[in-house]
Scaffold this active site. Structure first.
Site, PDB file in Angstrom:
ATOM      1  N   GLY A 204       0.767  -1.280  -0.021  1.00  0.00           N
ATOM      2  CA  GLY A 204      -0.141   0.046   0.060  1.00  0.00           C
ATOM      3  C   GLY A 204       0.896   1.322   0.067  1.00  0.00           C
ATOM      4  O   GLY A 204       0.673   2.367   0.659  1.00  0.00           O
TER       5      GLY A 204
ATOM      6  N   ASP B 106       1.888  -1.724  -4.585  1.00  0.00           N
ATOM      7  CA  ASP B 106       0.601  -1.290  -4.444  1.00  0.00           C
ATOM      8  C   ASP B 106      -0.004  -2.121  -5.717  1.00  0.00           C
ATOM      9  O   ASP B 106       0.698  -2.755  -6.583  1.00  0.00           O
ATOM     10  CB  ASP B 106       0.368   0.154  -4.535  1.00  0.00           C
ATOM     11  CG  ASP B 106      -0.722   0.781  -3.787  1.00  0.00           C
ATOM     12  OD1 ASP B 106      -1.926  -0.003  -3.876  1.00  0.00           O
ATOM     13  OD2 ASP B 106      -0.665   1.546  -2.809  1.00  0.00           O
TER      14      ASP B 106
ATOM     15  N   ASP C 178      -0.931  -7.711  -4.849  1.00  0.00           N
ATOM     16  CA  ASP C 178      -2.359  -7.787  -4.276  1.00  0.00           C
ATOM     17  C   ASP C 178      -2.200  -8.760  -2.802  1.00  0.00           C
ATOM     18  O   ASP C 178      -1.889  -9.757  -2.958  1.00  0.00           O
ATOM     19  CB  ASP C 178      -3.066  -8.788  -5.408  1.00  0.00           C
ATOM     20  CG  ASP C 178      -4.416  -8.940  -4.803  1.00  0.00           C
ATOM     21  OD1 ASP C 178      -4.832  -8.564  -3.712  1.00  0.00           O
ATOM     22  OD2 ASP C 178      -5.049  -9.617  -5.773  1.00  0.00           O
ATOM     23  N   ILE C 179      -2.540  -7.914  -1.767  1.00  0.00           N
ATOM     24  CA  ILE C 179      -2.347  -8.525  -0.443  1.00  0.00           C
ATOM     25  C   ILE C 179      -3.245  -9.670  -0.320  1.00  0.00           C
ATOM     26  O   ILE C 179      -3.250 -10.445   0.442  1.00  0.00           O
ATOM     27  CB  ILE C 179      -2.592  -7.514   0.461  1.00  0.00           C
ATOM     28  CG1 ILE C 179      -3.830  -6.843   0.435  1.00  0.00           C
ATOM     29  CG2 ILE C 179      -1.455  -6.480   0.563  1.00  0.00           C
ATOM     30  CD1 ILE C 179      -4.185  -6.100   1.648  1.00  0.00           C
TER      31      ILE C 179
ATOM     32  N   TYR D 140     -13.193  -0.266  10.133  1.00  0.00           N
ATOM     33  CA  TYR D 140     -11.650   0.215  10.175  1.00  0.00           C
ATOM     34  C   TYR D 140     -11.185  -0.090  11.574  1.00  0.00           C
ATOM     35  O   TYR D 140     -10.033  -0.772  11.759  1.00  0.00           O
ATOM     36  CB  TYR D 140     -11.311   1.400   9.689  1.00  0.00           C
ATOM     37  CG  TYR D 140     -10.017   2.011   9.605  1.00  0.00           C
ATOM     38  CD1 TYR D 140      -9.158   1.115   9.011  1.00  0.00           C
ATOM     39  CD2 TYR D 140      -9.642   3.089  10.563  1.00  0.00           C
ATOM     40  CE1 TYR D 140      -7.681   1.723   8.934  1.00  0.00           C
ATOM     41  CE2 TYR D 140      -8.029   3.527  10.424  1.00  0.00           C
ATOM     42  CZ  TYR D 140      -7.370   2.804   9.592  1.00  0.00           C
ATOM     43  OH  TYR D 140      -6.085   3.062   9.568  1.00  0.00           O
TER      44      TYR D 140
END
Length: 378
Positions: free
Chosen positions: A57, A83, A101-102, A190
């Site tokens: 990110g 990212d 891509d996590i 979050y």
């Protein structure tokens, strides 16, 4: 993780291929440490090279600044930015950048192996305001993505840093001088995902010996990215409106006090936490902050530079979020255990913000990049 509206859907239809965007060519520099820091072979190559660091990110608010700081200390080829967004020309030229891509474990695994990663800084996340608009996606990115990072870090014995937030606290938390350990129970997805990250990281540390490190950041103020409508972004927008001669409308009440931090202090605290010897860490998650102020107080500080700034207040749904967050952070444990000290207070932050915005041409309406809409701090 930084998103434009046009790319939010890409995570749901992602490719399993992990393409390398730029291959490192080596590069070694001297390693700088805090006084008393101990270099161990666990996180450095046996030949004495500095750590190789992956930032997920990295096109968000903190990623580019952290990459620049770490490249200055460890060499540009030793810090890998990643990212799912196409990087700018400047980012591409600044050092290694890869697509990551996590949600794809094998993609991350390939990067860790190919680039011989030692440390992983995990910024990828949907933030507070955006997460509330798409809870299922926030769960996938913030929780499933975290699980991949934690398992990968355990498998390859990485030092992993995951940021947390004042949003990890909720209405049942003590709001004045909020300590490191307190009731949390946040009211946003979050915040819930960040509490999950804190607890999972501590579990992996105690269960598997994972070198997990975490800081709870307050609102982070920077001149390098556009405000994107986050709960603390009013404290960035006011600088843009003041220097452009526009009317500033604040979406929080004038008496809403929240902890804040200038980005240079934020990035330095992160690096200091990364290099602190493990024997000095009494816990794995620490509060850090620099100042706390209200909209009325920052208005007064900005009006010392721009006396004619016009201001009005129109609280919206973000007020409900702010009302559940700490007013003042207690970061005394970070100051005691590993020597954290902030540099910027409200007046000095105003000075440097206006200086940087003028240098960037904001006063002449040559705007900063407008693709930072979802990259803000809280």
């Amino acid at each position: 993780m930084r998103f434009r509206a046009s790319v939010l859907g890409k995570l749901l239809g992602r490719s399993s291929n992990c393409m390398q965007s730029r291959v490192p060519s080596g590069g070694v520099c001297d390693v700088t440490h805090l006084p008393g820091a101990v270099v161990t072979s666990r996180h450095y190559h046996p030949n004495g090279d500095p750590p190789r660091i992956l930032i997920t990110g990295s096109l968000g608010q903190l990623g580019s600044g952290l990459a620049a700081l770490l490249r200055e200390k460890y060499g540009r080829e030793n810090v890998i930015m990643s990212d799912i967004i196409k990087p700018s020309k400047e980012t591409w030229k600044s050092g290694p950048y890869v697509f990551a891509d996590i949600l794809d474990f094998k993609c991350l695994q390939e990067i860790v192996v190919t680039y011989r990663i030692d440390w992983l800084v995990h910024f990828s996340a949907l933030l507070s305001a955006i997460g509330e608009q798409n809870v299922p996606l926030a769960i996938r990115v913030n929780i499933e993505g975290l699980h991949n990072v934690m398992e990968l870090s355990k498998q390859y014995d990485l030092r992993v840093f995951v940021p947390s937030t004042i949003g990890a606290f909720g209405p049942d938390s003590p709001r004045d001088f909020t300590p490191n350990v307190a009731i949390q129970r946040p009211r946003t997805i979050y915040g819930v995902s960040k509490v999950h990250a804190e607890l999972l990281g501590e579990y992996y540390h105690h269960k598997f010996g994972l070198d997990f490190r975490c800081l709870r950041f307050p609102g982070v103020i920077s001149a390098d990215t556009q405000p994107g409508g986050g709960t603390t972004d009013y404290a960035v927008q006011i600088f843009h409106d003041a220097i452009a001669g526009e009317h500033f409308e604040c979406y929080l009440r004038p008496d809403t006090r929240l902890p804040m931090m200038y980005i240079d202090d934020c990035l330095r605290s992160l690096w200091e936490m990364l290099v602190t010897p493990e024997n000095l860490l009494k816990r794995r998650t620490y509060n850090v902050t620099a100042m706390s102020f209200t909209p009325a107080e920052i208005v007064a500080a900005v009006q010392k530079h721009f006396p004619d700034l016009k201001v009005s207040y129109r609280p919206d749904d973000r007020q409900k979020i702010a009302d559940t967050w700490p007013k003042v952070f207690d970061d005394s444990e970070a100051r005691r255990d590993w020597g954290w000290r902030h540099v910027y207070d409200l007046p000095s932050m105003c000075d440097i913000m206006f200086s940087k915005l003028r240098a960037a041409g904001v006063e002449n309406n040559t705007a900063l990049a407008d693709d930072a809409v979802l990259a803000r701090g809280m």
